[in-house]
Write a protein that holds these residues in place. Structure first.
Motif, mmCIF file in Angstrom:
data_model
loop_
_atom_site.group_PDB
_atom_site.id
_atom_site.type_symbol
_atom_site.label_atom_id
_atom_site.label_comp_id
_atom_site.label_asym_id
_atom_site.label_seq_id
_atom_site.Cartn_x
_atom_site.Cartn_y
_atom_site.Cartn_z
ATOM 1 N N LYS A 29 0.857 -1.055 0.058
ATOM 2 C CA LYS A 29 0.013 -0.014 -0.125
ATOM 3 C C LYS A 29 0.784 1.324 0.115
ATOM 4 O O LYS A 29 1.781 1.395 0.514
ATOM 5 C CB LYS A 29 -0.973 -0.150 1.163
ATOM 6 C CG LYS A 29 -1.926 1.133 1.226
ATOM 7 C CD LYS A 29 -2.986 0.881 2.068
ATOM 8 C CE LYS A 29 -4.064 1.872 2.267
ATOM 9 N NZ LYS A 29 -4.664 2.227 1.228
ATOM 10 N N TYR A 31 0.833 5.579 0.045
ATOM 11 C CA TYR A 31 0.087 6.930 0.537
ATOM 12 C C TYR A 31 0.569 8.118 0.146
ATOM 13 O O TYR A 31 1.844 8.380 -0.424
ATOM 14 C CB TYR A 31 0.118 6.945 2.007
ATOM 15 C CG TYR A 31 0.026 5.718 2.777
ATOM 16 C CD1 TYR A 31 -1.414 5.697 3.138
ATOM 17 C CD2 TYR A 31 0.699 4.659 3.227
ATOM 18 C CE1 TYR A 31 -2.104 4.514 4.098
ATOM 19 C CE2 TYR A 31 0.511 3.681 3.811
ATOM 20 C CZ TYR A 31 -0.828 3.418 3.995
ATOM 21 O OH TYR A 31 -1.165 2.446 5.031
ATOM 22 N N TYR A 33 1.657 11.855 -0.056
ATOM 23 C CA TYR A 33 2.366 12.766 0.778
ATOM 24 C C TYR A 33 2.441 14.261 0.326
ATOM 25 O O TYR A 33 2.264 14.489 -0.814
ATOM 26 C CB TYR A 33 3.747 12.387 1.468
ATOM 27 C CG TYR A 33 4.775 12.348 0.098
ATOM 28 C CD1 TYR A 33 5.744 13.346 0.447
ATOM 29 C CD2 TYR A 33 4.516 11.546 -0.916
ATOM 30 C CE1 TYR A 33 6.921 13.484 -0.569
ATOM 31 C CE2 TYR A 33 5.596 11.675 -1.793
ATOM 32 C CZ TYR A 33 6.715 12.777 -1.628
ATOM 33 O OH TYR A 33 7.688 12.827 -2.787
ATOM 34 N N GLU A 54 3.858 9.068 -4.169
ATOM 35 C CA GLU A 54 3.350 8.309 -3.371
ATOM 36 C C GLU A 54 4.485 7.603 -2.440
ATOM 37 O O GLU A 54 5.491 7.324 -3.130
ATOM 38 C CB GLU A 54 2.296 7.260 -3.490
ATOM 39 C CG GLU A 54 1.218 7.912 -4.252
ATOM 40 C CD GLU A 54 0.042 6.909 -4.618
ATOM 41 O OE1 GLU A 54 -1.050 7.196 -4.313
ATOM 42 O OE2 GLU A 54 0.238 5.847 -5.319
ATOM 43 N N LYS A 58 2.611 6.391 6.193
ATOM 44 C CA LYS A 58 1.555 7.547 6.338
ATOM 45 C C LYS A 58 2.270 8.591 6.844
ATOM 46 O O LYS A 58 3.409 8.411 7.543
ATOM 47 C CB LYS A 58 0.562 7.353 7.439
ATOM 48 C CG LYS A 58 -0.447 6.300 6.889
ATOM 49 C CD LYS A 58 -1.742 6.036 7.477
ATOM 50 C CE LYS A 58 -2.788 4.909 7.123
ATOM 51 N NZ LYS A 58 -3.761 4.700 8.008
#
Length: 160
Positions: A29, A31, A33, A54, A58
């Motif tokens: 996965k 995320y 930013y 990405e 997180k």
């Protein structure tokens, strides 16, 4: 075997398959930013380059920037709230030689790259695209498996 045992085996097998698929999806996965700080410093390089859009963590921030305008290279450190660290290198020359290291050839979009799963506390993915060299280095805390090869490749494929 009784129907009860068969049903139990089917349930167990279903749970195991579900966990395996879930782990592989979670392990890759990415995320979004705030990449503006990265983009701003990368604009100092005179050649066409791409930056990561990405990342596999997180709440990542650009914590360090090393720009060498003369040699046309940039090294940016990304760190998250758990102090997990990743470096991204962009330059006209490779960051380092992998002679003597066991690397695996991987495909990144239409380019060949090298994935090194273990090198003294880090995992590395390096590739070249349009005469620009890129390298992602992840410094793991406990195990090299903390960040999967799949996550590395997906991050690299998302450079824009």
């Amino acid at each position: 075997m009784t129907k009860r045992k068969i049903r139990g085996m089917v349930i167990l097998l279903t749970v195991l398959v579900g966990l395996t698929i879930g782990w592989s999806i979670w392990n890759g996965k990415l995320y979004e930013y705030d990449h503006e700080a990265f983009k701003t410093i990368a604009e100092s390089l005179t050649f066409e380059k791409k930056i990561p859009m990405e990342v596999p963590f997180k709440e990542v921030e650009v914590s360090q920037r090393n720009l060498n305008k003369v040699e046309e290279k940039l090294n940016v450190t990304l760190t998250n709230v758990n102090k997990e660290t990743m470096e991204v290198y962009i330059g006209m020359e490779p960051k380092e030689s992998f002679d003597g290291l066991k690397g695996e050839e991987v495909q990144i979009n239409n380019n060949r790259g090298t994935f090194i799963s273990e090198d003294s506390g880090k995992r590395i993915l390096a590739w070249q695209e349009d005469n620009v060299h890129y390298q992602i280095t992840y410094f793991y805390k406990f195990s090299p498996k903390e960040l999967s090869k799949k996550a590395f490749i997906r991050m690299a494929e998302g450079f824009a």
